[in-house]
Design a protein around this motif. Structure first.
Motif, PDB file in Angstrom:
ATOM      1  N   SER A 188     -39.649  26.204  21.679  1.00 34.40           N
ATOM      2  CA  SER A 188     -39.014  25.639  22.871  1.00 34.40           C
ATOM      3  C   SER A 188     -39.245  24.140  22.949  1.00 34.40           C
ATOM      4  O   SER A 188     -38.335  23.379  23.294  1.00 34.40           O
ATOM      5  CB  SER A 188     -39.563  26.321  24.126  1.00 34.40           C
ATOM      6  N   LYS A 195     -37.021  22.366  20.367  1.00 36.98           N
ATOM      7  CA  LYS A 195     -35.630  22.345  20.804  1.00 36.98           C
ATOM      8  C   LYS A 195     -35.421  21.338  21.928  1.00 36.98           C
ATOM      9  O   LYS A 195     -34.433  20.599  21.946  1.00 36.98           O
ATOM     10  CB  LYS A 195     -35.210  23.741  21.264  1.00 36.98           C
ATOM     11  N   TYR A 238     -23.420  20.497  23.266  1.00 39.40           N
ATOM     12  CA  TYR A 238     -23.943  21.645  24.002  1.00 39.40           C
ATOM     13  C   TYR A 238     -23.169  22.917  23.689  1.00 39.40           C
ATOM     14  O   TYR A 238     -23.741  24.017  23.710  1.00 39.40           O
ATOM     15  CB  TYR A 238     -23.911  21.352  25.500  1.00 39.40           C
ATOM     16  N   ARG A 242     -24.672  23.956  20.174  1.00 37.80           N
ATOM     17  CA  ARG A 242     -26.115  24.211  20.110  1.00 37.80           C
ATOM     18  C   ARG A 242     -26.560  25.369  20.993  1.00 37.80           C
ATOM     19  O   ARG A 242     -27.505  26.074  20.660  1.00 37.80           O
ATOM     20  CB  ARG A 242     -26.884  22.948  20.514  1.00 37.80           C
ATOM     21  N   ASP A 243     -25.900  25.558  22.128  1.00 37.12           N
ATOM     22  CA  ASP A 243     -26.337  26.578  23.072  1.00 37.12           C
ATOM     23  C   ASP A 243     -25.861  27.961  22.621  1.00 37.12           C
ATOM     24  O   ASP A 243     -24.658  28.214  22.532  1.00 37.12           O
ATOM     25  CB  ASP A 243     -25.795  26.262  24.468  1.00 37.12           C
ATOM     26  N   GLN A 244     -26.794  28.863  22.351  1.00 39.61           N
ATOM     27  CA  GLN A 244     -26.445  30.183  21.831  1.00 39.61           C
ATOM     28  C   GLN A 244     -25.735  31.049  22.858  1.00 39.61           C
ATOM     29  O   GLN A 244     -24.954  31.939  22.495  1.00 39.61           O
ATOM     30  CB  GLN A 244     -27.713  30.889  21.347  1.00 39.61           C
ATOM     31  N   THR A 245     -25.999  30.824  24.143  1.00 37.04           N
ATOM     32  CA  THR A 245     -25.324  31.585  25.191  1.00 37.04           C
ATOM     33  C   THR A 245     -23.907  31.091  25.408  1.00 37.04           C
ATOM     34  O   THR A 245     -22.970  31.869  25.604  1.00 37.04           O
ATOM     35  CB  THR A 245     -26.106  31.494  26.516  1.00 37.04           C
ATOM     36  N   ARG A 267     -22.051  29.120  23.235  1.00 34.07           N
ATOM     37  CA  ARG A 267     -21.227  28.974  22.027  1.00 34.07           C
ATOM     38  C   ARG A 267     -20.201  30.090  21.819  1.00 34.07           C
ATOM     39  O   ARG A 267     -19.011  29.799  21.636  1.00 34.07           O
ATOM     40  CB  ARG A 267     -22.125  28.840  20.805  1.00 34.07           C
ATOM     41  N   PRO A 268     -20.575  31.359  21.852  1.00 36.59           N
ATOM     42  CA  PRO A 268     -19.571  32.404  21.590  1.00 36.59           C
ATOM     43  C   PRO A 268     -18.456  32.451  22.625  1.00 36.59           C
ATOM     44  O   PRO A 268     -17.303  32.724  22.288  1.00 36.59           O
ATOM     45  CB  PRO A 268     -20.399  33.694  21.603  1.00 36.59           C
TER      46      PRO A 268
END
Length: 317
Positions: free
Chosen positions: A227, A230, A290, A293-296, A298-299
């Motif tokens: 964390s 990141k 953002y 990079r943001d996994q939540t 991005r999809p």
């Protein structure tokens, strides 16, 4: 003095370009601008599509950052098109456009500061993060940022009104609209430089201190190393964004120096390149940074960006 400065501005120099060259440059700038606007609008829609984004502080802050950058991008492109078409505005209309631009331009560095502080609290005070960084406190911080920027615009308007417009034969501008043209009194120029310096120095110090705090916390055994790493990378990206925003303030001094040796048409071409690099591109970095990079995030963002392609493939199947 200001009439001489404004001649280096792109809006005052469009008259020296031929029609073909103006069309070519306008197309070259408008096409990527429209692409980036599409990405930004999709990102804004994505951040309002899920409850988790609306109830998480960092996504709420990101939405405000993107909103300010998108409005600034729209205004910048509108001003460019107006100047490319050689449309002369009235002082009130030009003033409104420039004041809106000033408002949204100063929002970005201030929001970056709040986002950096949020990340600092998340790493250095993880147990207190939920109680300190609440939606209510985030909303209050956003209100303070917009109020502070609005106060800056109000001050600029008061300084602008010191100019004796009643002595003019007409409020129709004799030159093309630009921010430099509106620096009609010396105090406006002094205030613009002082305020810009204060905002960017303060923002730079705040983000740098947050970065140092995270670096120190990362050495603690109780800190989540992943964390912290990141967050450190995120703060570096914030510094890069701040530097890109700051680069726009050195554009006019740079062009003034170049104007001593270069021809007017060369200055126009240089400023168009600078406009593309330091006005358009930085306003689109947030969505790309953002969103990727943001996994939540991005999809969902990719889903909305590629939705039509999926629909086409589904119908063909």
């Amino acid at each position: 003095m200001y009439s001489n400065l404004s001649v280096t501005n792109i809006t005052a120099e469009q008259q020296y370009q031929g029609l073909l060259e103006r069309v070519m440059f306008s197309t070259l700038i408008t096409v990527p601008c429209c692409v980036f606007l599409f990405i930004n609008f999709t990102m804004l829609f994505t951040l309002r599509s899920k409850t988790v984004f609306c109830q998480t502080s960092r996504y709420v802050l990101l939405y405000n950052l993107l909103f300010a950058d998108t409005v600034m991008l729209v205004l910048s492109q509108l001003m460019y098109i107006i100047s490319a078409c050689r449309i002369r505005l009235t002082y009130p209309v030009c003033g409104v456009l420039n004041m809106l631009g000033a408002l949204t331009k100063e929002i970005s560095p201030l929001i970056l500061v709040v986002m950096s502080l949020e990340r600092y609290v998340a790493v250095c005070y993880p147990l207190r993060h939920a109680t300190i960084i609440t939606i209510r406190n985030t909303g209050l911080a956003i209100v303070v940022v917009w109020a502070f920027s609005s106060l800056n615009v109000l001050t600029r308007i008061i300084l602008l009104l010191q100019f004796p417009f009643e002595d003019l034969e007409s409020l129709q501008m004799t030159t093309l609209c630009s921010a430099l043209v509106l620096l009609l009194v010396p105090m406006s120029d002094h205030y613009d430089k002082a305020y810009t310096c204060f905002v960017f120095v303060s923002a730079g110090v705040a983000i740098t201190c947050s970065y140092i705090g995270v670096m120190i916390a990362a050495r603690s055994a109780s800190t989540d190393k992943a964390s912290a790493r990141k967050t450190r990378n995120t703060l570096l990206l914030h510094l890069i964004q701040l530097c890109l925003s700051l680069s726009s303030t050195i554009q006019n001094p740079l062009l003034i120096a170049i104007s001593k040796t270069a021809t007017r048409i060369v200055i126009v071409r240089i400023q168009i390149a600078l406009y593309l690099c330091i006005f358009i591109l930085p306003r689109c970095l947030s969505s790309l940074i953002y969103g990727i990079r943001d996994q939540t995030l991005r999809p969902i963002l990719i889903y909305y960006l590629c939705c039509r392609l999926k629909l086409v493939n589904h119908s063909q199947g």
